[in-house]
Write an enzyme that holds these catalytic residues in place. Structure first.
Site, PDB file in Angstrom:
ATOM      1  N   SER A  99     -33.015  68.742  61.635  1.00 34.67           N
ATOM      2  CA  SER A  99     -34.022  68.976  62.672  1.00 34.67           C
ATOM      3  C   SER A  99     -33.825  70.307  63.380  1.00 34.67           C
ATOM      4  O   SER A  99     -33.919  71.359  62.771  1.00 34.67           O
ATOM      5  CB  SER A  99     -34.018  67.799  63.652  1.00 34.67           C
ATOM      6  N   ASP A 242     -40.155  72.700  65.249  1.00 30.49           N
ATOM      7  CA  ASP A 242     -38.724  72.779  64.985  1.00 30.49           C
ATOM      8  C   ASP A 242     -38.508  72.772  63.477  1.00 30.49           C
ATOM      9  O   ASP A 242     -39.467  72.825  62.704  1.00 30.49           O
ATOM     10  CB  ASP A 242     -37.960  71.656  65.693  1.00 30.49           C
ATOM     11  N   ASP A 244     -37.811  70.711  61.121  1.00 25.53           N
ATOM     12  CA  ASP A 244     -38.462  69.744  60.227  1.00 25.53           C
ATOM     13  C   ASP A 244     -39.864  69.375  60.687  1.00 25.53           C
ATOM     14  O   ASP A 244     -40.486  68.471  60.141  1.00 25.53           O
ATOM     15  CB  ASP A 244     -37.606  68.493  60.042  1.00 25.53           C
ATOM     16  N   ASP A 246     -41.225  67.843  63.183  1.00 25.01           N
ATOM     17  CA  ASP A 246     -41.629  66.597  63.850  1.00 25.01           C
ATOM     18  C   ASP A 246     -41.732  66.793  65.354  1.00 25.01           C
ATOM     19  O   ASP A 246     -42.093  65.876  66.082  1.00 25.01           O
ATOM     20  CB  ASP A 246     -40.676  65.447  63.514  1.00 25.01           C
TER      21      ASP A 246
END
Length: 445
Positions: A99, A242, A244, A246
């Site tokens: 992440s 960010d 990833d 999400d």
């Protein structure tokens, strides 16, 4: 030994996440998913970290060794894995990502066949298998029973179509100039295509991943560059994702970073105005500002609180039959379109809100004033139970007497202590935060 943290398994690649550890975890997870297998397929995606190749190959080796067929789709956002796992009828989905963490770290997130993150009891079941030597070593397949792996590169089109479907059909983005910061991460291909195809005038920054520059002074954790570009480009909106994708951070037309609680409030009311809410509840974590609760109440909406982490937001939404909720950090869930936080879905909804409001974003996204809050992430060396610290109980009692709301907890993914304070008196807030920092530095650092 506990393996899972608050968001899957995470650690430094090559230190905690060694090939042997990942293979063992992959076998354990695969054996767990086998119990409810329907299609004998598992989907694997990843972000743009260099170590993703190592982790992916270890997982593929593990899963095929116990008979699973693996579909590899390369760099894709975490919410895309959640969506595609269900859409492609896989038994499970796996996202390789840490992440917002630095590129040296990596992580593994698991999704069930419906695209939901695993519950804690499911994670515990995988941990039990992980520690069962006899079961692990008796599970290898031979001959024709060994699984296969194939790479599919064109599934990005399914996710793009899904994202565009989430945007109101009567609108387009031709009136908006938008800056996208993809954090040199998983959204670097998807985000520009979606916004361009919907008609926006798009400028993209930090979209050249090299395996080592994900989240590096860019993206949702470092939105200052985006803020400058929005002002320079005279854009209507800026969106930072960010690593990833999400999580979303929004910048308005003046270059101001929009607070996550303001986003939750204004988006909740916007969904209500479209009769798109499945209940009168909006879900947020215990970190949310008191002003959010008061604003939603003024709009005849109820705020439901849950534990920190978007999987807990998702679970609380299901329990309360709600279809909207999120965290002030930018994980916002529109469950009609995504089973987890989806930065792109959220960015499209923010764009629609601004268009339909007929206001500039600095006004449209500023519906109420927040109470002063202070959040500190303190680097620490150890994590003893907070209640065991000498003077801790007295400290909390004093904060309560001063009517300072407090939330103090260890990070589930990093060696950090997170301290959140909220009060009406900003000077008192700053003074007490300094006291808390000194207290914890003396005992944990």
């Amino acid at each position: 030994m506990k393996i899972f943290g608050t968001d899957g398994v995470r650690g430094k690649a090559g230190v905690k996440l060694t090939p042997m550890f990942v293979m063992r975890l992959g076998i354990a997870a695969g054996l767990y998913f086998k119990k409810h297998s329907q299609t004998n397929k598992i989907l694997i995606g990843k972000d743009t970290r260099k170590s993703g190749y190592m982790v992916e190959n270890a997982l593929v080796s593990a899963l095929t060794s116990i008979g699973y067929n693996v579909i590899q789709i390369g760099p894709m956002p975490t919410p895309a894995i959640a969506f595609l796992t269900e859409d492609m009828r896989c038994d499970a989905g796996i996202m390789i990502s840490a992440s917002h963490n630095p590129f040296e770290d990596n992580g593994i997130k698991f999704f069930n066949s419906y695209g939901y993150k695993l519950k804690e009891e499911e994670e515990r079941a995988i941990e039990e298998i992980f520690h069962d030597e006899e079961l692990l070593h008796s599970s290898y397949k031979v001959g024709e029973s060994v699984g296969s792996a194939k790479r599919i590169d064109d599934v990005i089109g399914r996710y793009i179509a899904h994202l565009k479907h989430s945007f109101p059909k009567h609108l387009n983005l031709q009136k908006l100039r938008i800056v996208l910061d993809t954090a040199n991460g998983a959204a670097y291909k998807v985000a520009p295509v979606v916004f361009s195809e919907l008609g926006a005038d798009v400028l993209v920054i930090n979209d050249e991943p090299n395996g080592c520059n994900i989240n590096e002074q860019c993206g949702a954790l470092h939105p200052n560059q985006l803020s400058q570009e929005v002002k320079k480009y005279r854009a209507d909106l800026g969106f930072a994702f960010d690593g990833d994708a999400d999580r979303l951070v929004v910048v308005d037309n003046l270059g101001n970073i929009v607070h996550g609680d303001k986003l939750l409030g204004v988006l909740g009311v916007y969904q209500k105005s479209k009769n798109a809410l499945s209940s009168q509840a909006v879900v947020a974590t215990s970190m949310s500002n008191l002003a959010l609760k008061e604003y939603l109440k003024s709009q005849d909406l109820e705020l439901k609180h849950c534990a920190i982490g978007d999987k807990f937001v998702s679970e609380c939404m299901r329990l309360n039959k709600a279809n909207f909720g999120g965290e002030q950090s930018g994980h916002i869930i529109f469950s009609d379109y995504a089973k987890t936080g989806d930065g792109l879905v959220c960015a499209l909804q923010v764009s629609a809100l601004v268009l339909e409001s007929k206001l500039v974003s600095s006004i449209a996204l500023n519906p109420f004033e927040l109470y002063p809050q202070s959040l500190v992430n303190l680097n620490i060396q150890k994590k003893p139970p907070l209640e065991s610290l000498k003077g801790y109980s007295a400290l909390l009692k004093e904060l309560d007497q001063l009517e300072i709301r407090h939330l103090i907890r260890y990070s589930g993914t990093e060696n950090k202590l997170r301290i959140l304070l909220e009060a009406k008196d900003e000077k008192l807030l700053e003074s007490k935060m300094q006291e808390l920092k000194e207290f914890f530095e003396g005992q944990l650092c």
